[in-house]
Every structure is written in C-alpha cells, then in structure tokens.
Design a protein around this motif. Structure first.
Motif, PDB file in Angstrom:
ATOM      1  N   PHE A 155      35.000  35.853  38.174  1.00 46.43           N
ATOM      2  CA  PHE A 155      34.457  37.102  38.700  1.00 46.43           C
ATOM      3  C   PHE A 155      33.279  37.553  37.835  1.00 46.43           C
ATOM      4  CE2 PHE A 155      38.925  37.075  39.891  1.00 46.43           C
ATOM      5  CZ  PHE A 155      38.941  37.579  41.182  1.00 46.43           C
ATOM      6  N   GLY A 156      32.362  38.273  38.442  1.00 45.62           N
ATOM      7  CA  GLY A 156      31.331  38.934  37.658  1.00 45.62           C
ATOM      8  C   GLY A 156      31.934  40.110  36.908  1.00 45.62           C
ATOM      9  N   LEU A 157      31.384  40.409  35.748  1.00 47.12           N
ATOM     10  CA  LEU A 157      31.869  41.523  34.926  1.00 47.12           C
ATOM     11  C   LEU A 157      30.915  42.696  35.093  1.00 47.12           C
ATOM     12  CD1 LEU A 157      33.939  42.459  32.773  1.00 47.12           C
ATOM     13  CD2 LEU A 157      32.393  41.543  31.028  1.00 47.12           C
ATOM     14  N   ALA A 158      31.446  43.808  35.581  1.00 44.58           N
ATOM     15  CA  ALA A 158      30.629  44.993  35.806  1.00 44.58           C
ATOM     16  C   ALA A 158      30.221  45.632  34.478  1.00 44.58           C
ATOM     17  CB  ALA A 158      31.394  46.002  36.659  1.00 44.58           C
ATOM     18  N   ASP A 159      29.248  46.529  34.548  1.00 44.06           N
ATOM     19  CA  ASP A 159      28.776  47.203  33.334  1.00 44.06           C
ATOM     20  C   ASP A 159      29.871  48.047  32.692  1.00 44.06           C
ATOM     21  OD1 ASP A 159      26.246  46.103  33.534  1.00 44.06           O
ATOM     22  OD2 ASP A 159      25.441  47.784  34.689  1.00 44.06           O
ATOM     23  N   ARG A 160      30.779  48.551  33.510  1.00 45.51           N
ATOM     24  CA  ARG A 160      31.926  49.285  32.988  1.00 45.51           C
ATOM     25  C   ARG A 160      33.166  48.405  33.108  1.00 45.51           C
ATOM     26  NH1 ARG A 160      30.412  52.583  29.564  1.00 45.51           N
ATOM     27  NH2 ARG A 160      32.576  53.297  29.564  1.00 45.51           N
ATOM     28  N   VAL A 161      33.707  48.020  31.985  1.00 42.35           N
ATOM     29  CA  VAL A 161      34.872  47.129  31.962  1.00 42.35           C
ATOM     30  C   VAL A 161      36.094  47.871  32.510  1.00 42.35           C
ATOM     31  CG1 VAL A 161      36.418  45.804  30.476  1.00 42.35           C
ATOM     32  CG2 VAL A 161      33.954  45.845  30.005  1.00 42.35           C
ATOM     33  N   SER A 162      36.848  47.206  33.384  1.00 40.85           N
ATOM     34  CA  SER A 162      38.060  47.794  33.949  1.00 40.85           C
ATOM     35  C   SER A 162      39.232  46.853  33.719  1.00 40.85           C
ATOM     36  CB  SER A 162      37.888  48.053  35.451  1.00 40.85           C
ATOM     37  OG  SER A 162      39.132  48.423  36.032  1.00 40.85           O
ATOM     38  N   LEU A 163      40.087  47.198  32.771  1.00 42.12           N
ATOM     39  CA  LEU A 163      41.288  46.393  32.535  1.00 42.12           C
ATOM     40  C   LEU A 163      42.228  46.456  33.741  1.00 42.12           C
ATOM     41  CD1 LEU A 163      42.430  46.829  28.813  1.00 42.12           C
ATOM     42  CD2 LEU A 163      41.809  44.719  29.986  1.00 42.12           C
ATOM     43  N   GLU A 164      42.187  47.561  34.473  1.00 42.70           N
ATOM     44  CA  GLU A 164      43.023  47.672  35.668  1.00 42.70           C
ATOM     45  C   GLU A 164      42.654  46.584  36.676  1.00 42.70           C
ATOM     46  OE1 GLU A 164      44.110  50.865  39.251  1.00 42.70           O
ATOM     47  OE2 GLU A 164      42.616  51.366  37.725  1.00 42.70           O
ATOM     48  N   PHE A 165      41.332  46.392  36.913  1.00 39.41           N
ATOM     49  CA  PHE A 165      40.918  45.356  37.851  1.00 39.41           C
ATOM     50  C   PHE A 165      41.212  43.962  37.304  1.00 39.41           C
ATOM     51  CE2 PHE A 165      37.788  42.289  39.425  1.00 39.41           C
ATOM     52  CZ  PHE A 165      38.113  42.313  40.783  1.00 39.41           C
ATOM     53  N   ILE A 166      40.998  43.759  36.025  1.00 44.03           N
ATOM     54  CA  ILE A 166      41.263  42.455  35.409  1.00 44.03           C
ATOM     55  C   ILE A 166      42.732  42.070  35.596  1.00 44.03           C
ATOM     56  CG2 ILE A 166      41.464  41.282  33.172  1.00 44.03           C
ATOM     57  CD1 ILE A 166      38.883  42.784  32.334  1.00 44.03           C
ATOM     58  N   ASN A 167      43.636  42.991  35.285  1.00 40.02           N
ATOM     59  CA  ASN A 167      45.059  42.702  35.429  1.00 40.02           C
ATOM     60  C   ASN A 167      45.452  42.516  36.894  1.00 40.02           C
ATOM     61  OD1 ASN A 167      45.528  42.845  32.642  1.00 40.02           O
ATOM     62  ND2 ASN A 167      45.796  45.062  32.710  1.00 40.02           N
ATOM     63  N   LYS A 168      44.828  43.303  37.773  1.00 39.02           N
ATOM     64  CA  LYS A 168      45.106  43.184  39.204  1.00 39.02           C
ATOM     65  C   LYS A 168      44.664  41.821  39.730  1.00 39.02           C
ATOM     66  CE  LYS A 168      43.785  46.612  41.797  1.00 39.02           C
ATOM     67  NZ  LYS A 168      42.857  47.484  42.569  1.00 39.02           N
ATOM     68  N   ALA A 169      43.497  41.356  39.282  1.00 41.34           N
ATOM     69  CA  ALA A 169      42.981  40.062  39.747  1.00 41.34           C
ATOM     70  C   ALA A 169      43.915  38.929  39.340  1.00 41.34           C
ATOM     71  CB  ALA A 169      41.577  39.830  39.193  1.00 41.34           C
ATOM     72  N   VAL A 170      44.396  38.949  38.102  1.00 43.46           N
ATOM     73  CA  VAL A 170      45.323  37.907  37.638  1.00 43.46           C
ATOM     74  C   VAL A 170      46.618  37.942  38.448  1.00 43.46           C
ATOM     75  CG1 VAL A 170      46.713  37.105  35.684  1.00 43.46           C
ATOM     76  CG2 VAL A 170      44.354  37.856  35.312  1.00 43.46           C
ATOM     77  N   GLU A 171      47.139  39.159  38.673  1.00 40.97           N
ATOM     78  CA  GLU A 171      48.406  39.312  39.394  1.00 40.97           C
ATOM     79  C   GLU A 171      48.278  38.883  40.854  1.00 40.97           C
ATOM     80  OE1 GLU A 171      51.505  42.861  40.741  1.00 40.97           O
ATOM     81  OE2 GLU A 171      49.812  43.316  39.415  1.00 40.97           O
ATOM     82  N   LYS A 172      47.212  39.323  41.522  1.00 37.94           N
ATOM     83  CA  LYS A 172      47.090  39.062  42.958  1.00 37.94           C
ATOM     84  C   LYS A 172      46.704  37.618  43.267  1.00 37.94           C
ATOM     85  CE  LYS A 172      46.458  43.627  44.910  1.00 37.94           C
ATOM     86  NZ  LYS A 172      45.768  44.395  45.969  1.00 37.94           N
ATOM     87  N   THR A 173      45.863  37.013  42.447  1.00 31.70           N
ATOM     88  CA  THR A 173      45.466  35.623  42.706  1.00 31.70           C
ATOM     89  C   THR A 173      46.474  34.632  42.145  1.00 31.70           C
ATOM     90  OG1 THR A 173      44.162  35.450  40.648  1.00 31.70           O
ATOM     91  CG2 THR A 173      43.005  36.232  42.635  1.00 31.70           C
ATOM     92  N   LEU A 210      24.952  36.097  38.363  1.00 31.69           N
ATOM     93  CA  LEU A 210      25.625  34.897  38.862  1.00 31.69           C
ATOM     94  C   LEU A 210      25.290  33.649  38.060  1.00 31.69           C
ATOM     95  CD1 LEU A 210      25.438  35.080  42.776  1.00 31.69           C
ATOM     96  CD2 LEU A 210      27.484  34.878  41.367  1.00 31.69           C
ATOM     97  N   ASP A 211      24.186  33.675  37.346  1.00 28.38           N
ATOM     98  CA  ASP A 211      23.723  32.456  36.678  1.00 28.38           C
ATOM     99  C   ASP A 211      24.775  31.880  35.746  1.00 28.38           C
ATOM    100  OD1 ASP A 211      20.839  31.936  37.475  1.00 28.38           O
ATOM    101  OD2 ASP A 211      20.687  34.027  36.874  1.00 28.38           O
TER     102      ASP A 211
END
Length: 267
Positions: A232-250, A158-159
């Motif tokens: 958002f925090g970035l997980a150790d495993r990058v997920s383009l699916e979540f990245i694109n979903k976050a942009v679309e939904k928000t 979070l820092d």
C-alpha cells in the motif's frame, strides 16, 4: 536503483524475524545498515546482532551494524538518519517493523525525519500467523488516479512500490498483481487501461495481472484475492488503525511505502 536500507531497532529478534523478507528486498545488489538502539551504556545488543548481520554477508548482501545509545527508538532513528545523511553511500529507505509496542506518533516523527532527509520509507507489518505465506504473490494497491488516468514520468507515490515489488518478485520467482478500486463503473475501463500501461512501462513481469473493482477500498480488502504480500502507499499522516485493519482484512503481511521523490520505476 539499488535498495539501501537503514533499519533502526531495539531488539535483535526484530532483525531475525525479518531476515527472509529483508533478503528478498535487497539481494543481490542492495545493502542493509542495522542500528541497534539501547538506553544502556553497556548493551549486549551488538553481540546479538553480529551473527545475524554476518549471515547477510554470507548470503552476498552488504550488511553493517552499530549500536547507538539513545533513550528510545524514535530518537535513535532520527539521530541515525542525521548521521548517515553526510555519508557518501547513504541509505535511501528507512525500514521499520510495526509491532505492538510501537506508537503512531513515533512512527509519524520518524516518517517526517525520513522525508526531511530525502529518504523513502517502508513500514513492514507482518501477519502474526501467515507470515509471508508461500513467498510467491505480491499485490500492489493503487489509489484511484482519475479522472485523467494518465501516466507521467513521476508517479503519485507509486515508484518505490513498483520497484520493491519487482525486486521481491525476482527473488521469490513470483508474480505481481496490480489492484485498484474505482468509485463508479464509468472509471473501470480507464483504470484497466492505466494498469496495463503501467505494467508495460514499468517492465513488470509478463504474468502480471490486473484487478479493478468498483466501490470503496475498505469493502474489498477482505474480498481481494489472496497474496503473500500486500503493498500500500503510505499517506502523509500515518494511521496505525488502517495498517492493522489491512493486515487483518487481507490476512496477509503488508508493507506501507512512501517514495523519497528520487526513484523512478519508468526510466
């Protein structure tokens, strides 16, 4: 703490399109090192980057650019990180723009290299229509910190998010929201107390607001109050699916952030 960005790219429009956001990230004391990646021995990329970098300098931001001959963005970024690792004023953040031609495995490889080199990482996923909106409101999404909801000197990835949000809010003269989604109602009170304490200890602006919801993150992304930028925090495993979903939904531009482990928003 000062943001010092390393930005590898293959097209000058990537830098131009991110200009205002990069300025908000780095002014007044930060810096930007732009590395153009080209497979060609003689490339016009340096000439295209030069006036944009000069504009940063005119705005009082230390900026430098160079062109590296490499077969692709991934390899060029990895070489750049190795080169800057030995410099005295080395970058502390790898900054990448998410665009349709970038692939998940390449982002993961660059992420792994950034962590190996002790750098934080910021993935910038701009909304194609909304852009940065009014450049006023920043929403930081925090993962559930239960069951203890205790704040230590080192926050769980979070820092850097808090430091960047504060930096951007100062330059935008904007406001910050701290948002979290908890799994059950019993956690809500502890979550709200944690967020209030985090805002106070992190010296967030006085108008910082607190939002807690009960349920699953996915279900609240599109229901959340509008913000010009979502963090958002970035997980150790990058997920383009979540990245694109976050942009679309928000319906907002988003950044996905991973700490280097050397930042602290509380000291």
């Amino acid at each position: 703490w000062k943001p010092s960005l390393l930005m590898p790219l293959t097209d000058s429009n990537t830098l131009l399109g991110s200009y205002r956001f990069l300025k908000a990230l780095t002014a007044p004391r930060g810096s930007i090192r732009v590395v153009g990646i080209s497979p060609e021995k003689s490339s016009p990329l340096g000439e295209q980057l030069a006036p944009i970098v000069k504009a940063f300098e005119n705005d009082g931001i230390f900026a430098h650019h160079a062109v590296l001959r490499s077969e692709n963005l991934k390899r060029g970024a990895q070489v750049s990180m190795d080169v800057f690792r030995s410099t005295f004023f080395r970058p502390n953040i790898l900054f990448l723009v998410v665009h349709p031609s970038i692939v998940e495995k390449d982002i993961q490889a660059m992420y792994n290299k950034a962590i190996e080199n002790g750098m934080g990482m910021v993935l910038f996923a701009p909304h194609p229509l909304a852009g940065l909106g009014r450049e006023q409101t920043i929403n930081i999404w925090l993962r559930e910190q239960g069951p203890s909801w205790e704040i230590g000197l080192r926050l769980r990835n979070l820092d850097l998010s808090l430091l960047l949000a504060y930096q951007i809010a100062q330059n935008w003269k904007g406001s910050i929201q701290l948002s979290t989604v908890v799994s059950n109602e019993d956690q809500r009170e502890a979550a709200e107390g944690y967020l209030r304490q985090l805002a106070r200890l992190g010296r967030m602006p006085r108008q910082t607001s607190i939002i807690t919801e009960v349920g699953q993150l996915d279900s609240f992304l599109e229901k959340s109050s509008y913000a010009d930028l979502q963090i958002f925090g970035l997980a150790d495993r990058v997920s383009l699916e979540f990245i694109n979903k976050a942009v679309e939904k928000t319906q907002s531009s988003c950044i996905f952030v991973h700490d280097s482990g050397h930042e602290s928003a509380l000291v």
